[in-house]
Write a protein that holds these residues in place. Structure first.
Motif, mmCIF file in Angstrom:
data_model
loop_
_atom_site.group_PDB
_atom_site.id
_atom_site.type_symbol
_atom_site.label_atom_id
_atom_site.label_comp_id
_atom_site.label_asym_id
_atom_site.label_seq_id
_atom_site.Cartn_x
_atom_site.Cartn_y
_atom_site.Cartn_z
ATOM 1 N N ALA A 59 0.830 -1.208 0.000
ATOM 2 C CA ALA A 59 0.000 0.000 0.000
ATOM 3 C C ALA A 59 0.864 1.257 0.000
ATOM 4 O O ALA A 59 0.569 2.222 -0.732
ATOM 5 C CB ALA A 59 -0.917 -0.005 1.222
ATOM 6 N N TYR A 60 1.928 1.260 0.782
ATOM 7 C CA TYR A 60 2.797 2.438 0.846
ATOM 8 C C TYR A 60 3.564 2.616 -0.462
ATOM 9 O O TYR A 60 3.807 3.752 -0.899
ATOM 10 C CB TYR A 60 3.759 2.293 2.029
ATOM 11 C CG TYR A 60 4.008 3.580 2.779
ATOM 12 C CD1 TYR A 60 2.957 4.399 3.162
ATOM 13 C CD2 TYR A 60 5.302 3.978 3.117
ATOM 14 C CE1 TYR A 60 3.178 5.581 3.847
ATOM 15 C CE2 TYR A 60 5.532 5.156 3.803
ATOM 16 C CZ TYR A 60 4.469 5.950 4.164
ATOM 17 O OH TYR A 60 4.693 7.132 4.845
ATOM 18 N N TYR A 61 3.944 1.509 -1.081
ATOM 19 C CA TYR A 61 4.610 1.582 -2.381
ATOM 20 C C TYR A 61 3.668 2.167 -3.434
ATOM 21 O O TYR A 61 4.066 3.040 -4.231
ATOM 22 C CB TYR A 61 5.086 0.193 -2.797
ATOM 23 C CG TYR A 61 5.540 0.096 -4.230
ATOM 24 C CD1 TYR A 61 6.681 0.769 -4.683
ATOM 25 C CD2 TYR A 61 4.834 -0.681 -5.142
ATOM 26 C CE1 TYR A 61 7.091 0.687 -6.005
ATOM 27 C CE2 TYR A 61 5.249 -0.779 -6.463
ATOM 28 C CZ TYR A 61 6.373 -0.096 -6.894
ATOM 29 O OH TYR A 61 6.781 -0.187 -8.209
ATOM 30 N N LEU A 62 2.410 1.705 -3.454
ATOM 31 C CA LEU A 62 1.437 2.239 -4.411
ATOM 32 C C LEU A 62 1.186 3.722 -4.172
ATOM 33 O O LEU A 62 1.020 4.493 -5.126
ATOM 34 C CB LEU A 62 0.133 1.450 -4.320
ATOM 35 C CG LEU A 62 0.202 -0.022 -4.765
ATOM 36 C CD1 LEU A 62 -1.139 -0.698 -4.542
ATOM 37 C CD2 LEU A 62 0.628 -0.123 -6.223
ATOM 38 N N LEU A 63 1.162 4.135 -2.903
ATOM 39 C CA LEU A 63 0.994 5.555 -2.592
ATOM 40 C C LEU A 63 2.164 6.366 -3.128
ATOM 41 O O LEU A 63 1.972 7.472 -3.662
ATOM 42 C CB LEU A 63 0.861 5.747 -1.084
ATOM 43 C CG LEU A 63 0.721 7.191 -0.593
ATOM 44 C CD1 LEU A 63 -0.533 7.833 -1.162
ATOM 45 C CD2 LEU A 63 0.707 7.241 0.938
ATOM 46 N N SER A 64 3.376 5.824 -3.012
ATOM 47 C CA SER A 64 4.547 6.547 -3.525
ATOM 48 C C SER A 64 4.464 6.721 -5.039
ATOM 49 O O SER A 64 4.894 7.754 -5.571
ATOM 50 C CB SER A 64 5.834 5.810 -3.137
ATOM 51 O OG SER A 64 5.970 4.588 -3.832
ATOM 52 N N LEU A 65 3.914 5.726 -5.730
ATOM 53 C CA LEU A 65 3.719 5.850 -7.177
ATOM 54 C C LEU A 65 2.629 6.874 -7.496
ATOM 55 O O LEU A 65 2.735 7.639 -8.464
ATOM 56 C CB LEU A 65 3.336 4.499 -7.784
ATOM 57 C CG LEU A 65 4.394 3.393 -7.782
ATOM 58 C CD1 LEU A 65 3.813 2.114 -8.372
ATOM 59 C CD2 LEU A 65 5.634 3.816 -8.563
#
Length: 278
Positions: A59-65
């Motif tokens: 989820a945090y990776y997708l938010l960074s994208l």
């Protein structure tokens, strides 16, 4: 996928607790022993914790994208779907500058940030493989404490060593490897020696990989391993002591700290998105 394990009373090796006899020597196993029940329950709780960590990372990776102004689709094998440095810094990448500029909270948040699709894939695969083993020997609460403390320790050493900018769950995962190494050496016997040999192979691979691959944070890996060893020694493992209320309280503290840090980073990310859409 790890299965519930039990130590054979005859040969001393770890074997599958679902069977009536040892898979190594054929000796009969206790069918109603508390150890079997305890490990099965621990594995269930362990998988819940591990899956929650994976979900938080994804989820945090997708938010960074999502908040990245420029998402790289190239840049080589490890550059595919890479968020830009600004979004990573906003969400809590750590290193010398982020710590001194934004604060110590980045020592936690950096463990949930990744620089590309393969970066997060490899780290989560390693966690999925090693995490259940640590849960089986230490319990879910102690596993999560080791994971959190090791990640912080790895990135704290990185800052002291002068690493300017770093992210990834590898420091925390290395802490789990360090915990297993300590377990094998401390336990001894056939099983302990087998654990030590396997984990030693992982440690050698980490060193070799860190020397030949550019951009690897060896300080983070080393700090995570040392942090995992120290945390494991202080917390103990199941064969010596059951998980106590203190272990559960420590895990709850680590959970609340992690949730607070990731919520803060998410709030900052949402503000950026709101500003862009305004």
């Amino acid at each position: 996928m790890a299965h519930p394990s039990i130590t054979c009373p005859e040969c001393g090796r770890a074997t599958d607790a679902r069977y009536s006899s040892c898979l190594w020597c054929g000796a009969a196993l206790p069918r109603s022993g508390g150890r079997v029940i305890e490990v099965i329950r621990g594995d269930r709780g362990g998988y819940l914790v591990i899956n929650a960590i994976i979900v938080a990372n994804v989820a945090y990776y997708l938010l960074s994208l999502l908040i990245s102004s420029r998402t790289s689709l190239g840049g080589g094998l490890f550059g595919f779907l890479s968020p830009d440095d600004n979004s990573l810094a906003l969400l809590g990448a750590t290193g010398t500058y982020p710590v001194y500029r934004f604060g110590l909270w980045t020592l936690v948040s950096a463990n949930y940030l990744h620089g590309g699709a393969l970066h997060i894939l490899f780290n989560m695969m390693a966690l999925r493989q090693i995490g259940p083993w640590v849960c089986a020997e230490f319990g879910a609460s102690r596993m999560f404490v080791i994971y959190t403390v090791s990640g912080i320790a790895g990135y704290l050493l990185s800052v002291l060593a002068g690493v300017p900018f770093t992210i990834g769950a590898s420091a925390a995962v290395c802490g789990l490897i360090g915990a297993l190494f300590y377990f094998g050496k401390s336990r001894g016997g056939n099983y302990g020696q087998a654990v030590s040999r396997e984990v030693s192979g992982w440690l050698i691979s980490l060193v070799v990989f860190g020397l030949i691959m550019p951009g690897i944070n060896n300080w983070g890996h080393g700090g995570g391993i040392v942090g995992g060893i120290i945390a494991a020694k202080l917390l103990g493992y199941r064969e010596r002591s059951r998980e106590t209320a203190l272990h559960h309280a420590a895990a709850l503290f680590c959970l609340l700290l992690t949730v607070a840090v990731l919520a803060y980073g998410t709030w900052k990310g949402v503000l950026v998105l709101s500003y862009r859409n305004f």
